[in-house]
Design an enzyme around this catalytic site. Structure first.
Site, PDB file in Angstrom:
ATOM      1  N   PRO A 111       0.811  -1.225   0.000  1.00 39.06           N
ATOM      2  CA  PRO A 111       0.000   0.000   0.000  1.00 39.06           C
ATOM      3  C   PRO A 111       0.843   1.273   0.000  1.00 39.06           C
ATOM      4  CG  PRO A 111      -0.280  -1.233   2.062  1.00 39.06           C
ATOM      5  CD  PRO A 111       0.619  -2.039   1.207  1.00 39.06           C
ATOM      6  N   GLU A 129       2.780  -7.068   8.359  1.00 40.82           N
ATOM      7  CA  GLU A 129       2.847  -5.603   8.468  1.00 40.82           C
ATOM      8  C   GLU A 129       3.716  -4.987   7.381  1.00 40.82           C
ATOM      9  OE1 GLU A 129       0.900  -3.748  10.542  1.00 40.82           O
ATOM     10  OE2 GLU A 129       0.092  -5.770  10.723  1.00 40.82           O
ATOM     11  N   ARG A 165      -4.705  -7.676 -20.758  1.00 44.39           N
ATOM     12  CA  ARG A 165      -5.747  -7.152 -21.666  1.00 44.39           C
ATOM     13  C   ARG A 165      -5.173  -6.287 -22.767  1.00 44.39           C
ATOM     14  NH1 ARG A 165     -10.788  -7.208 -20.104  1.00 44.39           N
ATOM     15  NH2 ARG A 165     -11.311  -5.386 -21.328  1.00 44.39           N
ATOM     16  N   ASP A 180     -11.920   0.181 -23.707  1.00 39.87           N
ATOM     17  CA  ASP A 180     -12.018   0.152 -22.240  1.00 39.87           C
ATOM     18  C   ASP A 180     -12.065   1.579 -21.744  1.00 39.87           C
ATOM     19  OD1 ASP A 180     -12.005  -2.536 -21.958  1.00 39.87           O
ATOM     20  OD2 ASP A 180      -9.916  -2.709 -21.345  1.00 39.87           O
TER      21      ASP A 180
HETATM   22  N1  ADE Z   1      -0.910  -5.083  -0.101  1.00 38.45           N
HETATM   23  C1  ADE Z   1      -1.770  -4.628   0.836  1.00 38.45           C
HETATM   24  N2  ADE Z   1      -2.478  -3.591   0.392  1.00 38.45           N
HETATM   25  C2  ADE Z   1      -2.060  -3.366  -0.895  1.00 38.45           C
HETATM   26  C3  ADE Z   1      -2.392  -2.406  -1.890  1.00 38.45           C
HETATM   27  N3  ADE Z   1      -3.311  -1.465  -1.681  1.00 38.45           N
HETATM   28  N4  ADE Z   1      -1.751  -2.469  -3.067  1.00 38.45           N
HETATM   29  C4  ADE Z   1      -0.814  -3.401  -3.285  1.00 38.45           C
HETATM   30  N5  ADE Z   1      -0.444  -4.321  -2.383  1.00 38.45           N
HETATM   31  C5  ADE Z   1      -1.066  -4.313  -1.197  1.00 38.45           C
END
Ligand code: ADE
Length: 244
Positions: free
Chosen positions: A88, A116, A153, A168
């Site tokens: 993330p 984590e 794709r 798309d």
């Molecule tokens: N792992 C946990 N959350 C994620 C996200 N938003 N994007 C990519 N990998 C992740």
């Protein structure tokens, strides 16, 4: 697209890769995925891949050794690779990234994180840290699948109908217009008359107006970035006028 995926749950990816367009892309050699279980690169009686964080705190951290061993193993064949860590914290993935990746000649390695996070020293192996959105999911597996799907794709020949990828929604910078199929009337809901008119210009204008309407409503940020034609401006004005 060629990729190696490092994951603790290869079966999760296998299920999705073995269906529909991705399956066909594999059969046509347009997509090649090799799945590796990170635990196979861990040592010790329990093949442990995680440990508690130095400095304290909740959760577990991915140990560096199994990931370094996995990368050493993969790189042994000498093929150039682009290593992506799914997290993330990464750079947001979007259609432009998908297009870049579809032109990439190197083999991808997707590292699917869990827990984590991964030990920071793993970053020395990574070319790009990528996120699929501003939310946290349990692991990188779904993120890797999202990226593999979006990129595949775009590989010529991967979709049955060659026009589909160009059409798309994000490829055109606007959201998609509404689609209808038979029956012509369903539970009192009628298909717009214009779609039976056979008048291609009228159908184009209707679709364009509805795509603009949807984009203004759902994603005004996209409209701001979009290079509007004179026709688009006229259609937007009509949409505005309908509101009063
Ligand atoms: N792992 C946990 N959350 C994620 C996200 N938003 N994007 C990519 N990998 C992740």
């Amino acid at each position: 697209m060629k990729c190696d995926v490092l994951t603790l749950f290869p079966e999760v990816l296998e299920a999705y890769l073995n269906e529909s367009i991705l399956k066909r892309a594999c059969e046509k050699d347009l997509l090649e995925t090799r799945l590796y279980n990170i635990r196979d690169f861990a040592t010790g009686p329990h093949r442990t891949v995680d440990d508690s964080p130095y400095g304290g705190g909740a959760g577990m951290v991915f140990k560096p050794e199994p990931l370094f061993s996995a990368l050493d193993f993969l790189r042994d064949d000498g093929e150039p690779r682009k290593v992506i860590l799914l997290s993330p914290q990464g750079r947001p993935f979007n259609q432009a990234t998908a297009e870049d990746y579809s032109r990439e000649t190197r083999r991808f390695v997707f590292i699917c994180g869990r827990y984590e996070g991964v030990d920071e020293r793993v970053m020395t192996l990574v070319d790009e840290e990528v996120s699929i959105g501003d939310y946290v999911i349990t692991g990188g597996e779904l993120a890797a699948l999202v990226i593999i799907d979006a990129v595949t794709r775009l590989v010529p020949g991967a979709l049955g109908d060659e026009k589909s990828a160009e059409e798309d929604s994000f490829s055109r910078g606007l959201l998609d217009y509404p689609h209808y199929t038979r029956p012509r009337e369903f539970r009192g809901m009628k298909v717009p008359e214009v779609l039976f008119s056979g008048n291609h210009r009228q159908i184009y204008l209707w679709r364009r107006r509805e795509a603009l309407r949807k984009t203004v409503e759902m994603r005004p940020d996209l409209i701001e970035k979009f290079d509007l034609s004179d026709t688009d401006k006229k259609l937007l004005k009509e949409i505005e006028e309908e509101k009063v």
